[in-house]
Motif scaffolding. Structure first.
Motif, PDB file in Angstrom:
ATOM      1  N   GLY A  70       0.795  -1.218   0.000  1.00  0.00           N
ATOM      2  CA  GLY A  70       0.000   0.000   0.000  1.00  0.00           C
ATOM      3  C   GLY A  70       0.828   1.268   0.000  1.00  0.00           C
ATOM      4  O   GLY A  70       0.269   2.373  -0.046  1.00  0.00           O
ATOM      5  N   LYS A  71       2.137   1.121   0.024  1.00  0.00           N
ATOM      6  CA  LYS A  71       3.020   2.283   0.077  1.00  0.00           C
ATOM      7  C   LYS A  71       3.432   2.689  -1.325  1.00  0.00           C
ATOM      8  O   LYS A  71       3.819   1.860  -2.137  1.00  0.00           O
ATOM      9  CB  LYS A  71       4.253   1.950   0.918  1.00  0.00           C
ATOM     10  CG  LYS A  71       5.261   3.069   1.027  1.00  0.00           C
ATOM     11  CD  LYS A  71       6.453   2.621   1.862  1.00  0.00           C
ATOM     12  CE  LYS A  71       7.519   3.699   1.942  1.00  0.00           C
ATOM     13  NZ  LYS A  71       8.688   3.233   2.735  1.00  0.00           N
ATOM     14  N   ALA A  72       3.353   3.986  -1.623  1.00  0.00           N
ATOM     15  CA  ALA A  72       3.812   4.496  -2.912  1.00  0.00           C
ATOM     16  C   ALA A  72       5.333   4.524  -2.912  1.00  0.00           C
ATOM     17  O   ALA A  72       5.954   5.202  -2.103  1.00  0.00           O
ATOM     18  CB  ALA A  72       3.242   5.888  -3.159  1.00  0.00           C
ATOM     19  N   ALA A  73       5.942   3.759  -3.816  1.00  0.00           N
ATOM     20  CA  ALA A  73       7.401   3.661  -3.860  1.00  0.00           C
ATOM     21  C   ALA A  73       7.913   4.050  -5.241  1.00  0.00           C
ATOM     22  O   ALA A  73       7.273   3.773  -6.259  1.00  0.00           O
ATOM     23  CB  ALA A  73       7.848   2.244  -3.514  1.00  0.00           C
ATOM     24  N   ASP A  74       9.065   4.678  -5.281  1.00  0.00           N
ATOM     25  CA  ASP A  74       9.700   5.083  -6.528  1.00  0.00           C
ATOM     26  C   ASP A  74      10.093   3.850  -7.331  1.00  0.00           C
ATOM     27  O   ASP A  74      10.464   2.813  -6.761  1.00  0.00           O
ATOM     28  CB  ASP A  74      10.936   5.931  -6.214  1.00  0.00           C
ATOM     29  CG  ASP A  74      11.548   6.547  -7.456  1.00  0.00           C
ATOM     30  OD1 ASP A  74      12.342   5.854  -8.121  1.00  0.00           O
ATOM     31  OD2 ASP A  74      11.227   7.714  -7.761  1.00  0.00           O
ATOM     32  N   GLU A  75      10.025   3.952  -8.670  1.00  0.00           N
ATOM     33  CA  GLU A  75      10.370   2.807  -9.514  1.00  0.00           C
ATOM     34  C   GLU A  75      11.843   2.427  -9.386  1.00  0.00           C
ATOM     35  O   GLU A  75      12.240   1.330  -9.779  1.00  0.00           O
ATOM     36  CB  GLU A  75      10.054   3.115 -10.983  1.00  0.00           C
ATOM     37  CG  GLU A  75      10.946   4.169 -11.607  1.00  0.00           C
ATOM     38  CD  GLU A  75      10.740   4.283 -13.115  1.00  0.00           C
ATOM     39  OE1 GLU A  75      10.450   3.261 -13.761  1.00  0.00           O
ATOM     40  OE2 GLU A  75      10.870   5.397 -13.642  1.00  0.00           O
ATOM     41  N   ARG A  76      12.654   3.309  -8.817  1.00  0.00           N
ATOM     42  CA  ARG A  76      14.078   3.028  -8.661  1.00  0.00           C
ATOM     43  C   ARG A  76      14.409   2.442  -7.296  1.00  0.00           C
ATOM     44  O   ARG A  76      15.580   2.358  -6.924  1.00  0.00           O
ATOM     45  CB  ARG A  76      14.879   4.306  -8.906  1.00  0.00           C
ATOM     46  CG  ARG A  76      14.711   4.844 -10.323  1.00  0.00           C
ATOM     47  CD  ARG A  76      15.492   6.128 -10.568  1.00  0.00           C
ATOM     48  NE  ARG A  76      14.972   7.241  -9.794  1.00  0.00           N
ATOM     49  CZ  ARG A  76      15.477   8.474  -9.851  1.00  0.00           C
ATOM     50  NH1 ARG A  76      16.502   8.728 -10.642  1.00  0.00           N
ATOM     51  NH2 ARG A  76      14.953   9.436  -9.117  1.00  0.00           N
ATOM     52  N   SER A  77      13.397   2.024  -6.553  1.00  0.00           N
ATOM     53  CA  SER A  77      13.614   1.384  -5.250  1.00  0.00           C
ATOM     54  C   SER A  77      13.397  -0.121  -5.373  1.00  0.00           C
ATOM     55  O   SER A  77      12.745  -0.592  -6.300  1.00  0.00           O
ATOM     56  CB  SER A  77      12.660   1.967  -4.198  1.00  0.00           C
ATOM     57  OG  SER A  77      11.317   1.719  -4.552  1.00  0.00           O
ATOM     58  N   ALA A 191      20.369   2.892  -8.116  1.00  0.00           N
ATOM     59  CA  ALA A 191      19.052   3.425  -8.438  1.00  0.00           C
ATOM     60  C   ALA A 191      19.015   4.108  -9.799  1.00  0.00           C
ATOM     61  O   ALA A 191      17.957   4.178 -10.431  1.00  0.00           O
ATOM     62  CB  ALA A 191      18.610   4.410  -7.354  1.00  0.00           C
ATOM     63  N   SER A 192      20.152   4.594 -10.288  1.00  0.00           N
ATOM     64  CA  SER A 192      20.190   5.246 -11.598  1.00  0.00           C
ATOM     65  C   SER A 192      20.301   4.242 -12.736  1.00  0.00           C
ATOM     66  O   SER A 192      20.314   4.626 -13.915  1.00  0.00           O
ATOM     67  CB  SER A 192      21.369   6.224 -11.662  1.00  0.00           C
ATOM     68  OG  SER A 192      22.599   5.526 -11.764  1.00  0.00           O
ATOM     69  N   GLY A 193      20.410   2.949 -12.401  1.00  0.00           N
ATOM     70  CA  GLY A 193      20.570   1.920 -13.420  1.00  0.00           C
ATOM     71  C   GLY A 193      22.005   1.690 -13.824  1.00  0.00           C
ATOM     72  O   GLY A 193      22.270   0.895 -14.729  1.00  0.00           O
ATOM     73  N   PRO A 291      25.924   2.246 -22.876  1.00  0.00           N
ATOM     74  CA  PRO A 291      25.691   1.745 -21.516  1.00  0.00           C
ATOM     75  C   PRO A 291      25.057   2.751 -20.559  1.00  0.00           C
ATOM     76  O   PRO A 291      24.425   2.350 -19.573  1.00  0.00           O
ATOM     77  CB  PRO A 291      27.093   1.352 -21.051  1.00  0.00           C
ATOM     78  CG  PRO A 291      27.814   0.991 -22.302  1.00  0.00           C
ATOM     79  CD  PRO A 291      27.312   1.959 -23.320  1.00  0.00           C
ATOM     80  N   ASP A 292      25.199   4.054 -20.825  1.00  0.00           N
ATOM     81  CA  ASP A 292      24.641   5.048 -19.913  1.00  0.00           C
ATOM     82  C   ASP A 292      23.383   5.728 -20.441  1.00  0.00           C
ATOM     83  O   ASP A 292      22.993   6.788 -19.959  1.00  0.00           O
ATOM     84  CB  ASP A 292      25.687   6.113 -19.569  1.00  0.00           C
ATOM     85  CG  ASP A 292      26.148   6.902 -20.786  1.00  0.00           C
ATOM     86  OD1 ASP A 292      25.844   6.487 -21.925  1.00  0.00           O
ATOM     87  OD2 ASP A 292      26.797   7.950 -20.598  1.00  0.00           O
ATOM     88  N   GLY A 293      22.718   5.094 -21.424  1.00  0.00           N
ATOM     89  CA  GLY A 293      21.454   5.647 -21.925  1.00  0.00           C
ATOM     90  C   GLY A 293      21.466   5.812 -23.428  1.00  0.00           C
ATOM     91  O   GLY A 293      22.342   5.304 -24.137  1.00  0.00           O
TER      92      GLY A 293
END
Length: 356
Positions: A70-77, A191-193, A291-293
């Motif tokens: 039920g907690k809103a979490a960032d997609e990077r977590s 978290a940045s991928g 590799p970085d985007g």
């Protein structure tokens, strides 16, 4: 039986029932943390019904964002981003730690030699880390050699959910993969991928995440092609799979979006004929990737305007001139800090051009 005896018997039965309920850690309420030994005994035990988790978009690790649904979490977590190969939290007496051999784990004995036949891996408990830096324990519950690659092993893992006081599969379940497994990959993704090669650390990449998808598509980071490591191609693929144009860990796609990719090493070639899975007539060039985007873009995958990408990472792209990569691949915006030759792979997807 007298009324008094009946009353006493009922009271005894009720007391035992209440005591059993109070001693059950799954019954809810303020259950105290399970002691270490008893907690480890509870790992890898199948439970039903399994908790269901809805798809959360395109994932990097393929793991849940948070144990609290039920907690809103960032997609990077993530509830699990890395694990240590040694020392182990729990293992057979003769096992000191684990090591990676390509796409599989090998148990290292106390004498320093590897144990043959995968012995000592299943049942081990590793010290892991969640996306917020908190420690989390990871149990290896099963090992299944891959049918497509004998040198690769699928692992069934569970992590200790301190919120529910249970061992649970940290991998996100989807309709097509309701009970996902994981691969063991060298390195750690933040978290940045971005990937870091941290000694003694690995990532458990779940089936429904980009890290594993790219391996199944052919970009195995532990392998080589024409003398070149595929690690950089694998990393570029993780950016492409999630449409992470800015290289900041944010995706710009939807779950199960169809894409076609082709790279300069020839691991995968451009699809030229239509099939039930891919319609060549509907496809058009989307972006080229490092590799970085993204190194350049023709349009976005999810249909948003290119301006939104430029605003998300200001100063990264330029829209001064169209860049022609050949074979009909033309970019509307390009990176200002990289030459076109830096792109390792390109992709097509469905959708028309979106101008600036």
């Amino acid at each position: 039986m007298t009324a008094m005896k009946k009353w006493v018997l009922a009271w005894v039965c009720l007391s035992f029932s209440l005591m059993a309920h109070a001693g059950n850690p799954r019954s809810g309420g303020g259950s105290p943390p399970a002691p270490g030994t008893e907690r480890y005994e509870r790992r890898c035990q199948s439970r039903a019904p399994q908790r269901t988790v809805k798809p959360q978009g395109t994932l990097l690790w393929g793991t849940r964002r948070d144990w609290d649904a039920g907690k809103a979490a960032d997609e990077r977590s993530s509830v699990l981003v890395s694990a240590s190969l040694e020392p182990l939290r729990q293992a057979d007496a003769q096992v000191k730690g684990l090591k990676l051999d390509g796409g599989r784990l090998v148990a290292v004995s106390t004498s320093g030699s590897g144990l043959p036949g995968g012995r000592g891996v299943v049942g081990a408990v590793l010290q892991g880390k969640a996306g917020d830096g908190k420690p989390v324990e990871v149990a290896i519950c099963g090992a299944e050699p891959s049918a497509e690659d004998p040198g690769m092993v699928w692992y069934r893992i569970e992590t200790w959910n301190a919120l529910a006081q249970e061992w649970e599969n940290p991998c996100v379940a989807l309709d097509r993969v309701p009970d996902p497994r994981a691969l063991a990959i060298q390195g750690v993704w933040d978290a940045s991928g971005a990937r870091q090669d941290v000694p003694g650390q690995l990532t458990f990449a779940c089936e429904n995440g980009a890290l594993t998808k790219c391996i199944r598509w052919g970009y195995k980071p532990w392998e080589h092609r024409d003398g070149q490591s595929l690690a950089a191609l694998h990393q570029a693929c993780t950016r492409m799979a999630r449409a992470d144009y800015c290289g900041n860990g944010r995706s710009h796609t939807r779950q199960e979006t169809a894409i076609d990719m082709y790279d300069r090493l020839g691991v995968l070639a451009r699809t030229t004929e239509s099939s039930a899975e891919w319609d060549v007539a509907r496809a058009s060039f989307e972006a080229a990737w490092a590799p970085d985007g993204a190194t350049c873009l023709a349009r976005t995958r999810d249909g948003r305007a290119l301006e939104t990408v430029l605003q998300e990472c200001p100063g990264r792209f330029s829209a001064d001139a169209v860049l022609d990569l050949g074979e009909g691949d033309r970019c509307a915006v390009r990176r200002v800090d990289l030459s076109p030759a830096a792109a390792l792979l390109r992709n097509q997807s469905y959708g028309g051009p979106s101008g600036l």
